[in-house]
Every structure is written in C-alpha cells, then in structure tokens.
Design an enzyme around this catalytic site. Structure first.
Site, short mmCIF file in Angstrom:
data_model
loop_
_atom_site.label_atom_id
_atom_site.label_comp_id
_atom_site.label_asym_id
_atom_site.label_seq_id
_atom_site.Cartn_x
_atom_site.Cartn_y
_atom_site.Cartn_z
N ASP A 1 0.86 -1.18 0.00
CA ASP A 1 0.00 0.00 0.00
C ASP A 1 0.90 1.24 0.00
OD1 ASP A 1 -2.35 1.59 0.48
OD2 ASP A 1 -3.20 -0.17 1.47
N ASP B 1 -2.82 4.70 -2.56
CA ASP B 1 -3.80 5.39 -1.73
C ASP B 1 -4.14 6.76 -2.31
OD1 ASP B 1 -5.12 5.20 0.95
OD2 ASP B 1 -3.93 6.98 1.39
O1 TEU Z 1 -8.88 6.28 2.04
C1 TEU Z 1 -9.18 7.42 1.31
C2 TEU Z 1 -10.55 7.96 1.46
O2 TEU Z 1 -10.69 9.16 1.35
C3 TEU Z 1 -11.75 7.18 1.62
O3 TEU Z 1 -11.95 6.42 0.55
C4 TEU Z 1 -11.87 6.55 2.96
O4 TEU Z 1 -12.72 5.43 2.85
C5 TEU Z 1 -12.43 7.50 3.96
O5 TEU Z 1 -12.81 6.76 5.07
C6 TEU Z 1 -13.61 8.27 3.47
O6 TEU Z 1 -14.27 8.94 4.47
C7 TEU Z 1 -7.57 5.91 2.20
C8 TEU Z 1 -7.44 4.69 3.07
O7 TEU Z 1 -8.07 3.62 2.44
C9 TEU Z 1 -8.00 4.99 4.42
O8 TEU Z 1 -7.98 3.89 5.26
C10 TEU Z 1 -7.20 6.13 5.02
O9 TEU Z 1 -7.79 6.54 6.22
C11 TEU Z 1 -7.12 7.31 4.06
O10 TEU Z 1 -6.77 6.94 2.75
C12 TEU Z 1 -6.06 8.27 4.50
O11 TEU Z 1 -4.80 7.75 4.20
#
Ligand code: TEU
Length: 610
Positions: free
Chosen positions: A110, A217
């Site tokens: 990731d 991400d």
């Molecule tokens: O998520 C990015 C994100 O903006 C969303 O898709 C996430 O589901 C968020 O909860 C929306 O409210 C990624 C990761 O998958 C997530 O676990 C992290 O918290 C986020 O990035 C920050 O790195």
C-alpha cells in the site's frame, strides 16, 4: 527474489497477468498474530500463504506495514523504508515476497503518498522553520484574520475526519494542510524535488526489493487547485465545507500519474489506484485507458458507498437504497470499459467499509447469512474486471454485533464523527450517527479474522490481549467451513476456480442487465468468446440470476434470457446445493444460480482463450 514462477507476463495481447488474477487484501493488524501481542504480523501472514494459495488467490495486497504512529492504522507513515516493529521486520517482507513467488503468487504494498505522518523526517524538517529547504514539501499558508482580529484557517474546507483541513503551527505561525487527520499533513506534489523523493524513497525502494506493485492510496488527490479559496457553503450549520473540487482531480493530476507510471514501468509493476469522488466514467477512463499509460486499474466507489449519507458531514447518516440501485451501479461500472482500452475492478469490501453480508445480504439467521454470503460470492465472481477480495469475506464475516457499545469503535473516522455528533447536542443526529456507524463504520472490517471456533478464534493466544474485540459468531471461521461443501468458504473456492476456467465469459465478457426494475431478483447475462479447435469463434453466454430477498422468488425464463433452446441450457452452479429440480421455476431465499449455453464438460483446453 526478482524472478517468479508464474504464468507468462501476458496471456495474449492486452492480457497482462493481473486482469484475470484474484487479488486478496490483507489488513495485517487483524489477520494473524504470531507472537501473542494481540496485533497481527508478517510472520502470521506468512503462515497463511498456503491457505490463500489454496483459496485461489493470485496476488496479496498488504495494507500499510511501515513505521507509523498509527493515528490512522498505518496510513500515516513516518518512515517508508522501515517496518512498524509489531508487524515484524524488513526481512519478513522479503520472506513473504519469496514465499509468494515460490507459489506463483504476487505481493503488492500500500503506497500512501498523498500525506505522511507528522513524525516523518520530511515534515519535521519542513515545520522546523520557514526557511527550511523542505518547507515547500508540504502545503503551508498564512492565517486569515477577521475584523475582530480573530485568526481563521486559510480556507473553509472540511477534512475527511471532521473539522478543518488546516492546523495551526505555533512555531512557524502558519497553517499546514491535511485532508485527513491533523497528524497526516499533505505532501506538496507541485514541488519536483519532493516528487522525486517520493518516487525514489517509497516506490523504487520497494520495487528493488522485489514487490510486484502497489495499491496507491488516494491517487487522485496529489494535484490540488492552487488558488486556495473557500468552497461553496453546502452545510450552513458548519464552519467547514466539503471541497473535493478544490483538491481532487486537480489540474496536474494526469501529469503526476504519468510520472508514477514511468517509475513503475521498468519493473512491470502493477498499479491499482484509489479513485474517490469521481463517479463519472468520463472522468475515470483517462486514468485507466491503456494508451494513456497512467494506472492499470482503479477502485471506483459508487457501489461500495451505497447506503452512505452525503460524502462528507452526513457520511454516517444511513441512506437506504433499493436493489435496483445496486444493480444499475454495478452495470455502470461493468459496462464503462466496453469498447475502450480501459479496465475495471470488482470488489464489495475493503478496510474502509462495513461487511458486505451485513450491508447487501441478510445475516439475521444462520441460514439467511449463509445463503446471502454465497450469493454475494456469486455476484462478485461472475463480474468482469480484476476481482479483489477482502480478508474474511470468503468466510462471510459480518459487522460487529449491535450489542457492542461505541467504545469498541477504534477508527479515527468513527471516533471523530461520533464526537462531532455528541458535540452538536442534537439527540436525533447522535442516534442516527450511532445507527449509521453500526452499518458503515470502517471498524467492522477490521475485527480479527476468525480462523477457528476457539475463544481467541486462532487470531492470537489470549483473546483479552487483542487490539480489537474478537467476534464470537459460531460457524464463521475457516476451521468450521473447510471441507463443508455447503459452506461459504468452499463456495468461494469453487466459484473462483470456475471464474478462472471460464474467464472469457466472467472476467473478460460483456455485461447485460435484465429486468432492471425488479427489486427482488437480479439477473444479468455475461457473454464472451473463445476460439474453438477449428479456429472459429465460439460465443459463450452465462445467465447469473440471484434472489436478493428472504422469500421465494419466481425464476425467469432461462432459455429465453440466454437466447438458446431449452435443451441447450446447462446449470453451471447454484448456491442452493441442490442437484435436482433446478429448473423448478423458483429461487429459494437468497439463492443464486448460473446457467450457461455451453457444455460444461467441454474443457477450456478444447478451445483457447482469445
Ligand atoms: O482512504 C481514502 C478515502 O478518502 C476514503 O476512501 C476513505 O474510505 C475515507 O474513510 C472516506 O471517508 C484511504 C485509506 O483507504 C483509508 O484507510 C485512510 O484513512 C485514508 O486513505 C487516509 O490515508
């Protein structure tokens, strides 16, 4: 470790290995603990590689394992080249990669490079002074002051985890930007030196060690609009406003992603980007078109976001949806690549969402739980694109029981949304937020994996040590389902194998939705072509028909739907476990079946894939 004993890089033109592959996301803290500290780790994952191999997994995606203060479960990296000690060591990663390669499997990591942790050396340096050579590696802006001399953030933007996207830094008297938690400052991709450091210190570092690619991400947030102005007020009751148009899909995003592509290309590394806030195929295609040379694939979130309230402040105010909406969104993201050189992904779970069986299925009784979990398996394994499973989906893991109180939610997002609701003092909002968290919270998917039926579920030795409470639903475990032909797990194994065997139809086929208004039954035809021995093209069609209710549902005219004679129809698979009476005109509760218009014993070796 570089070379790997898998099938050739391409199965044919436009057919790289990752298209028909089954990916499996491991959330390492909750997968398998090997040293009894209540936290999953890399040796634990290593001990389960054979299990994943036997399931039919081709590639493991490991959620962040890097050094981190864990404000957001490792999505806040403080050192990209070190492993967070409770997960193990960098040598454990090498061993995992080698073990996977030996079995013909691959591993992707990731890549979290929209932001770092505040503890990352780059940020420490950046915040040390306004003259720091790394000051511009993050996004710093001066305060605004109102007529009373009160200090305000540079813009009114709301962050993902509630509150402002800006945090004041006393030391240098400026605000820094963070789309997520204050401990996750955004990197400034406008700065070329910063981009180069990201490419070298994160991507190339791991590619040289032999990993096969990355889940990237927040891939479309690296380019922000540079005006830094207020967003339109859509929530008049809040000082902070949703502003995705300010920081998502910004003006230089395609340029940055093409640069990433050039970093990955020499290693033939696979890329799958997390693409939020882009619900229009016209906006998605430029990222995944093969000739654009950007990303191999992306996660588009329309399906997985169903039931969420509005994207920002109202996210956890649950919004019920009819089956027809699930069908048409699935159809939309199946069909958007037809006739293009793009590619799509299939998934209904990840670490950021509630469990599929609790959201799209019916876990209210053990029978309905099993039937609906299998029908969800059928839905997923018959769709076109690259399939991603999330750990525990294959045994039908459910959301945490409603009896568990709010203290069992650990995730920064759940905690901040609940605190925000509480602070509002609005009883209705508190009740609705609590209810929505019970369905949608990210915590549900993060509960420890249930390997067996012991109190500690085989996740760790002493269940009281576990970092999250351990769910105790009997029957939802690998041990109890292995070898039981009727189980969810064995059904996944079978359908994953069928998906491979008939990949022209299921992975590469077209998708035609039937009876779209029907709110009980879901039916679609998948159609693909193989080349027969005599060199002619042979069409292969499959009808997927699924009852998405707890009541019997009439079965459509199967031969008509498939466009063939009745005696040409074959039953390929059913979730029901019945071998006879299959054309009995009705589907039982949550039953799903696949019929096809070709002989099943006509092995694919009699023909070749296109
Ligand atoms: O998520 C990015 C994100 O903006 C969303 O898709 C996430 O589901 C968020 O909860 C929306 O409210 C990624 C990761 O998958 C997530 O676990 C992290 O918290 C986020 O990035 C920050 O790195």
């Amino acid at each position: 470790m570089g070379s790997i004993a898998v099938q050739e890089e391409t199965i044919g033109e436009g057919r790289p290995w990752w298209k028909a592959a089954t990916f499996y996301q491991v959330y390492p803290a909750s997968f398998k603990d090997s040293n009894d500290d209540g936290w999953g780790d890399l040796p634990g994952l290593l001990s389960k590689v054979d299990y994943l191999h036997a399931l039919g997994v081709d590639c493991i995606w490991v959620s962040p394992i890097f050094e981190s203060p864990q404000k957001d479960m490792g999505y806040d990296v403080s050192d990209y080249q070190k492993i967070y000690a409770p997960y193990g060591s960098i040598e454990d990663v090498d061993t995992l990669v080698a073990a996977c390669h030996d079995r013909g499997m691959r591993v992707i990591l990731d890549l979290v490079v929209n932001h770092t942790s505040i503890e990352h050396a780059w940020f420490q340096e950046s915040r040390s002074s306004k003259d720091s050579p790394k000051r511009d590696w993050y996004i710093w802006k001066p305060a605004r002051y109102d007529s009373n001399g009160l200090r305000h953030p540079p813009t009114n933007w709301r962050g993902y985890f509630a509150g402002s996207t800006w945090t004041w830094d006393e030391h240098t008297q400026e605000y820094y930007l963070h789309l997520y938690a204050p401990e996750q400052p955004d990197l400034n991709w406008e700065n070329k030196e910063c981009r180069e450091a990201i490419y070298e210190d994160t991507m190339r570092f791991w590619l040289r060690r032999g990993v096969d690619g990355f889940r990237i991400d927040t891939v479309n947030k690296y380019s922000k609009r540079t005006e830094y102005v207020d967003a339109t007020i859509t929530d008049p009751f809040s000082p902070y406003q949703a502003a995705p148009e300010m920081w998502c899909n910004g003006p230089r995003i395609h340029e940055f992603i093409r640069e990433i592509n050039q970093v990955l290309a020499p290693y033939s590394a696979v890329s799958v980007g997390e693409l939020s806030n882009t619900p229009d195929p016209k906006g998605v295609l430029p990222y995944v078109s093969a000739k654009a040379k950007e990303l191999d694939m992306v996660f588009e979130f329309s399906v997985i976001r169903l039931g969420n309230g509005d994207l920002f402040s109202g996210k956890y105010i649950y919004k019920p949806f009819p089956l027809s909406q699930l069908k048409s969104l699935t159809e939309k993201w199946q069909c958007f690549i037809e006739g293009t050189d793009g590619w799509t992904t299939v998934f209904c779970e990840n670490h950021d969402n509630g469990r599929a069986v609790s959201r799209f299925g019916d876990p209210s009784t053990p029978e309905l739980w099993r039937a609906s979990a299998k029908t969800i398996a059928l839905w997923q394994t018959t769709l076109s694109g690259t399939l991603f499973l999330y750990q525990g989906q294959e045994i039908g893991m459910t959301n945490m029981p409603t009896s568990w109180d709010i203290t069992h939610y650990k995730d920064v997002e759940a905690v901040s949304f609940f605190a925000e609701a509480m602070a509002s003092g609005d009883e209705e909002r508190i009740r609705k937020t609590r209810h929505g968290l019970g369905i949608l919270a990210r915590d549900h998917a993060r509960l420890p994996f249930r390997w067996n039926e012991d109190e500690n579920v085989g996740f760790t030795t002493d269940e009281t040590n576990s970092w999250m409470r351990i769910p105790q639903e009997r029957g939802i475990s690998v041990e109890s389902q292995s070898g039981d032909e009727q189980s969810v797990l064995e059904f996944y194994r079978r359908t994953l194998a069928l998906r491979q065997e008939h990949q022209e139809t299921f992975v590469f086929g077209t998708h035609q939705l039937l009876d779209r208004e029907n709110e009980s039954t879901w039916a679609y035809v998948k159609e693909g072509f193989v080349v027969g021995r005599d060199g002619t093209e042979v069409r292969r069609r499959a009808l997927v028909v699924m009852n998405f209710t707890a009541k019997m549902a009439p079965l459509m005219d199967v031969s008509r739907a498939l466009g063939c004679a009745r005696d040409e129809v074959r039953l390929m698979v059913t979730t029901g476990g019945k071998e006879e009476g299959l054309d009995d005109g009705a589907l039982s509760a949550w039953e799903g079946r696949v019929y096809c218009d070709f002989d099943l014993d006509m092995a694919t070796s009699d023909s070749r894939h296109l």
